[in-house]
Write a protein that holds these residues in place. Structure first.
Motif, PDB file in Angstrom:
ATOM      1  N   TRP A 276     -29.925 -12.339  -6.428  1.00 19.02           N
ATOM      2  CA  TRP A 276     -28.560 -12.855  -6.519  1.00 19.02           C
ATOM      3  C   TRP A 276     -28.563 -14.324  -6.922  1.00 19.02           C
ATOM      4  CZ3 TRP A 276     -25.275 -10.557  -1.907  1.00 19.02           C
ATOM      5  CH2 TRP A 276     -25.230  -9.155  -2.043  1.00 19.02           C
ATOM      6  N   ARG A 277     -29.578 -15.045  -6.481  1.00 21.56           N
ATOM      7  CA  ARG A 277     -29.689 -16.446  -6.876  1.00 21.56           C
ATOM      8  C   ARG A 277     -29.936 -16.550  -8.366  1.00 21.56           C
ATOM      9  NH1 ARG A 277     -33.694 -19.774  -3.190  1.00 21.56           N
ATOM     10  NH2 ARG A 277     -32.409 -18.634  -1.683  1.00 21.56           N
TER      11      ARG A 277
ATOM     12  N   SER B  43     -21.822 -17.913  -1.303  1.00 24.60           N
ATOM     13  CA  SER B  43     -22.138 -16.791  -0.422  1.00 24.60           C
ATOM     14  C   SER B  43     -23.300 -15.962  -0.968  1.00 24.60           C
ATOM     15  CB  SER B  43     -20.911 -15.894  -0.244  1.00 24.60           C
ATOM     16  OG  SER B  43     -19.834 -16.614   0.327  1.00 24.60           O
ATOM     17  N   LEU B  44     -23.483 -15.973  -2.284  1.00 22.19           N
ATOM     18  CA  LEU B  44     -24.559 -15.201  -2.901  1.00 22.19           C
ATOM     19  C   LEU B  44     -25.898 -15.936  -2.871  1.00 22.19           C
ATOM     20  CD1 LEU B  44     -22.663 -14.008  -6.128  1.00 22.19           C
ATOM     21  CD2 LEU B  44     -22.936 -12.760  -3.984  1.00 22.19           C
ATOM     22  N   TYR B  45     -25.836 -17.261  -2.881  1.00 26.99           N
ATOM     23  CA  TYR B  45     -27.033 -18.083  -3.096  1.00 26.99           C
ATOM     24  C   TYR B  45     -28.128 -17.815  -2.061  1.00 26.99           C
ATOM     25  CZ  TYR B  45     -29.882 -22.299  -3.643  1.00 26.99           C
ATOM     26  OH  TYR B  45     -30.923 -23.171  -3.828  1.00 26.99           O
TER      27      TYR B  45
ATOM     28  N   PRO C 216     -20.002 -18.020  -5.268  1.00 28.40           N
ATOM     29  CA  PRO C 216     -21.452 -18.164  -5.482  1.00 28.40           C
ATOM     30  C   PRO C 216     -22.193 -18.749  -4.287  1.00 28.40           C
ATOM     31  CG  PRO C 216     -20.202 -19.716  -6.839  1.00 28.40           C
ATOM     32  CD  PRO C 216     -19.228 -18.732  -6.304  1.00 28.40           C
TER      33      PRO C 216
ATOM     34  N   LEU D  83     -20.222  -8.567  -8.020  1.00 30.51           N
ATOM     35  CA  LEU D  83     -20.692  -9.807  -7.411  1.00 30.51           C
ATOM     36  C   LEU D  83     -19.991 -11.037  -7.972  1.00 30.51           C
ATOM     37  CD1 LEU D  83     -24.520  -9.042  -7.201  1.00 30.51           C
ATOM     38  CD2 LEU D  83     -22.854  -9.039  -5.335  1.00 30.51           C
TER      39      LEU D  83
END
Length: 406
Positions: A65-66, A57-59, A55, A50
């Motif tokens: 993931w956040r 895209s992960l949020y 970041p 990851l």
């Protein structure tokens, strides 16, 4: 992983008090049950996978993931930092000016959540009494000088209400530890100077102390933060002092606050701001020697200048709003864009493929993504009631006590 710096979506969170917001986030965390980052994979392997994803895209995918992108184990992305002054500090009366002599605040803009967060307050014993406006000089702002070096924000020079140097020691903030520390004492504290950083070291040159001094106006000092690291942080060692370097040949750089730009192991600077006729100088950090600035480089210095990774130099024409890139082989500047929003630019910083520019009299920060073709431009609104004095790009601040949205 690409760095974020400052995304195009901007909001300012001012609706909830810090205490209530922290309580709300803490309550959410109390009911949160950690989930596997990637089902079927151990978390330490999932983190490696990851960390290669931007970041932003992960949020918005899931809470786990956040949590990850704000955790100490996730590579810190770049964020925008602003040295700000309260808009009311422009008041003209003596009494009000004295009241606002401490009105300097520090904020960071999280490009993932698009929110501003206040930095922890400097130490209470710092006596950080900084003045931006003085009743006797209504037409100008008094300089507050800061640099970014090795992931730290360093405050170097400013003025008190009594028109004395405000900082006897540089004041340094580390975003990852969320701490302020004092640097080594300056041999000659200054109200303004030429200030810059290159190769992990901070430099101050020339300038004005409590009064003009020919000695201070020619002096050059270096603070190498790397030496402090190599000696395990012992502030009594050689890494926690200013080292005297080869001085300037005259006092022409003492007139006003100057940004010395680190570029290819050199510091480049001019003696006056704006479009006025000026003289330039270049300091070679390896040779500890000064040389004249080339004609081509000097000709394009018509406003704020910044370098990307100390390798590519950008300059803004503050009158035309033209952004240019320096070509060392041709000793000329190549124009890459022009925008009315960049007219009147006051200060600029560069990192992560983006330029952040203080515009609009300090009430707007314009971001330019120079990695795109053509370059993309957008604005970041400042916290309500504040104007920007300077901006920097540094690693995102660690979200201790769940002070960030999780």
């Amino acid at each position: 992983m690409d760095n974020a710096v400052a995304g195009p979506s901007t909001t300012t969170d001012t609706s909830t008090s810090p205490t209530a917001k922290r309580q709300k986030l803490t309550d959410h965390h109390a009911h949160y049950q950690p989930q596997p980052l990637l089902p079927g994979l151990p978390d330490h392997i999932a983190q490696v996978c990851l960390s290669l994803v931007h970041p932003s895209s992960l949020y918005s995918v899931c809470r786990s993931w956040r949590h990850l992108i704000y955790s100490p184990s996730f590579p810190p992305y770049l964020s925008l930092y602003a040295v700000c002054s309260s808009s009311s500090s422009s008041a003209t009366s003596t009494q009000t000016a004295q009241k606002h002599s401490n009105a300097v605040d520090f904020f960071t803009f999280d490009p993932i959540s698009s929110n501003w967060h206040a930095l922890p307050a400097p130490p209470p014993h710092s006596t950080l009494r900084i003045l931006l406006h003085h009743p006797s000089f209504l037409s100008r702002k008094l300089p507050i000088q800061s640099v970014s070096v090795s992931g730290n924000l360093v405050l170097l020079a400013a003025t008190t209400y009594d028109l004395l140097p405000a900082l006897s020691h540089p004041l340094m903030f580390n975003p990852l530890s969320r701490t302020w520390v004092f640097g080594p004492p300056l041999a000659s504290p200054r109200r303004w100077c030429a200030a810059g950083a290159v190769c992990g070291a901070v430099y101050v040159a020339s300038g004005m102390g409590s009064q003009f001094s020919d000695h201070t106006a020619r002096a050059v000092e270096k603070w190498d933060l790397h030496l402090q690291k190599e000696n395990e942080g012992d502030r009594r060692n050689m890494g926690w002092l200013w080292e005297r370097k080869s001085g300037l040949r005259d006092t022409r750089f003492s007139r006003e606050a100057i940004d010395a730009v680190g570029w290819k192991r050199k510091l480049c600077m001019v003696n006056v701001r704006g479009g006025a006729a000026k003289e330039g100088a270049v300091y070679d950090v390896e040779k500890d020697a000064w040389e004249e600035m080339s004609e081509g480089m000097l000709a394009g210095w018509r406003g704020p200048v910044a370098s990307m990774d100390e390798d590519v130099m950008y300059a803004l024409d503050e009158v035309k709003g033209a952004l240019r890139k320096y070509d060392a082989e041709r000793d000329s500047w190549e124009q890459i864009m022009e925008s009315e929003r960049l007219r009147g630019a006051q200060q600029m910083t560069a990192a992560g493929g983006r330029l952040c520019v203080v515009c609009g009299g300090g009430f707007e920060i314009v971001v330019v993504d120079v990695m795109e073709s053509p370059p993309r431009l957008w604005a970041v609104d400042l916290p309500v009631g504040f104007e920007a004095v300077a901006v920097h790009i540094l690693p995102r601040m660690s979200p201790l006590d769940f002070g960030f949205p999780l």
